[in-house]
Enzyme design. Sequence first.
Site, PDB file in Angstrom:
ATOM      1  N   MET A   1       0.849  -1.185   0.000  1.00 29.02           N
ATOM      2  CA  MET A   1       0.000   0.000   0.000  1.00 29.02           C
ATOM      3  C   MET A   1       0.895   1.250   0.000  1.00 29.02           C
ATOM      4  SD  MET A   1      -3.402  -1.016   2.098  1.00 29.02           S
ATOM      5  CE  MET A   1      -2.796  -0.785   3.744  1.00 29.02           C
TER       6      MET A   1
ATOM      7  N   GLY B   1      11.125  -2.627   5.581  1.00 30.49           N
ATOM      8  CA  GLY B   1      10.456  -3.929   5.476  1.00 30.49           C
ATOM      9  C   GLY B   1      10.072  -4.216   4.026  1.00 30.49           C
ATOM     10  N   HIS B   2       9.460  -3.198   3.382  1.00 28.81           N
ATOM     11  CA  HIS B   2       9.094  -3.372   1.961  1.00 28.81           C
ATOM     12  C   HIS B   2      10.353  -3.588   1.108  1.00 28.81           C
ATOM     13  CE1 HIS B   2       5.646  -0.653   3.269  1.00 28.81           C
ATOM     14  NE2 HIS B   2       5.024  -1.704   2.795  1.00 28.81           N
TER      15      HIS B   2
ATOM     16  N   GLN C   1     -10.261  -2.825   2.638  1.00 29.28           N
ATOM     17  CA  GLN C   1      -9.747  -3.466   3.851  1.00 29.28           C
ATOM     18  C   GLN C   1      -9.709  -2.527   5.060  1.00 29.28           C
ATOM     19  OE1 GLN C   1      -5.925  -4.300   1.711  1.00 29.28           O
ATOM     20  NE2 GLN C   1      -4.990  -3.894   3.691  1.00 29.28           N
TER      21      GLN C   1
ATOM     22  N   LYS D   1       5.562  -9.572   9.743  1.00 28.72           N
ATOM     23  CA  LYS D   1       5.048  -8.671  10.776  1.00 28.72           C
ATOM     24  C   LYS D   1       3.534  -8.843  10.877  1.00 28.72           C
ATOM     25  CE  LYS D   1       4.460  -4.099  10.433  1.00 28.72           C
ATOM     26  NZ  LYS D   1       3.186  -3.628  10.994  1.00 28.72           N
TER      27      LYS D   1
ATOM     28  N   GLN E   1      -2.004 -12.008   8.249  1.00 28.92           N
ATOM     29  CA  GLN E   1      -2.195 -11.785   6.807  1.00 28.92           C
ATOM     30  C   GLN E   1      -1.509 -12.912   6.019  1.00 28.92           C
ATOM     31  OE1 GLN E   1      -2.501  -7.972   4.439  1.00 28.92           O
ATOM     32  NE2 GLN E   1      -0.316  -8.284   4.309  1.00 28.92           N
TER      33      GLN E   1
ATOM     34  N   LYS F   1       9.259  -2.125  11.961  1.00 27.72           N
ATOM     35  CA  LYS F   1       9.059  -1.038  10.992  1.00 27.72           C
ATOM     36  C   LYS F   1       7.632  -1.101  10.461  1.00 27.72           C
ATOM     37  CE  LYS F   1      13.680  -0.056   9.953  1.00 27.72           C
ATOM     38  NZ  LYS F   1      14.412   1.117   9.555  1.00 27.72           N
TER      39      LYS F   1
ATOM     40  N   ARG G   1       2.833   3.063   9.682  1.00 35.13           N
ATOM     41  CA  ARG G   1       2.029   3.792  10.672  1.00 35.13           C
ATOM     42  C   ARG G   1       2.872   4.402  11.790  1.00 35.13           C
ATOM     43  NH1 ARG G   1      -1.897  -0.521   9.347  1.00 35.13           N
ATOM     44  NH2 ARG G   1      -3.830   0.488   8.720  1.00 35.13           N
TER      45      ARG G   1
END
Length: 287
Positions: A28, A34-35, A59, A147, A151, A182, A185
């Site tokens: 997103m 992390g990404h 979502q 994390k 999901q 990480k 948010r």
Amino acid sequence: MKIINKVEEMYKYTRSCKSEITGFVPTMGYFHEGHLELMQRAKEENDLLITSIFVNPLQFGPNEDFDRYPRNEERDIQLAQENGVDILFIPSMEEMYPNKMTISLSINDRTNVLCGRSRPGHFNGVITVLTKLFHIIQPDKTYFGLKDAQQVAVVDALIEDLNFPLQLVGLPTVREADGLAKSSRNVNLTPKEREEASSIYKALKYGRKLVVDGEKNPATIIKEVKAIILKETSGAIDYVELLSYPSLNSLKAVDEQVVLAAAVQFKEARLIDNLLFDQSGNLVNRL
Ligand code: PAF
């Protein structure tokens, strides 16, 4: 790097490179390390790396942070380029949801616990957008951060139940120096909350240590983890749970692979974190 905004163009591209092994990192946006780790790993393990950025309204609940969700497309484009992304798919809302959906997907298992319980409908939105993205992109492998362990468990069920010819890769949570996971948010934390937030990881680590030291009773472990979070943060505990993984069932004793997970609501940010480990407390770092 090529940027694609149209579903039709993405299809054409996907069809034209059928012979290449494609790794897909759905996101997103508002990239953090992390990404970037997911992208780097996917780049190493595939011929072609496709990343998507789409803040999926389906979502988010009515009182959740869809409007506040951080966005910075320009920075994301630069980071994607620097991290080896070949195709960055950034569809608009109209491209992804041109009409009101006539079909709804709903997941019945693995969601009556953790975030699924606190965020009704959230995972239905996740599986809907991922089903669309998997069809549009047709990847061979898809990469997710552990994390959000729930999901990953949900995507595992989606791939299995709906026969997506696709391998799921779950990679370890990337952390700040003080241990805070990480997350996009984290920018919504006040400086004081940011300092306190690393105690979530500290509490989870303590929970795992209890297992390493021989504790098997989930209730005892959960109580100790909650006590640390309550003492050291001003956040409200949404949940601390210890469940089998990936089936996410409650347990009488820690006697199989488990997830010890917490969600804490701060003023403007709800943070989640978890540790995955086996019955002896050995960490599980990749799925
Ligand atoms: O984890 C996320 O960022 C989202 O849930 C995902 C998988 C991109 C689906 O919108």
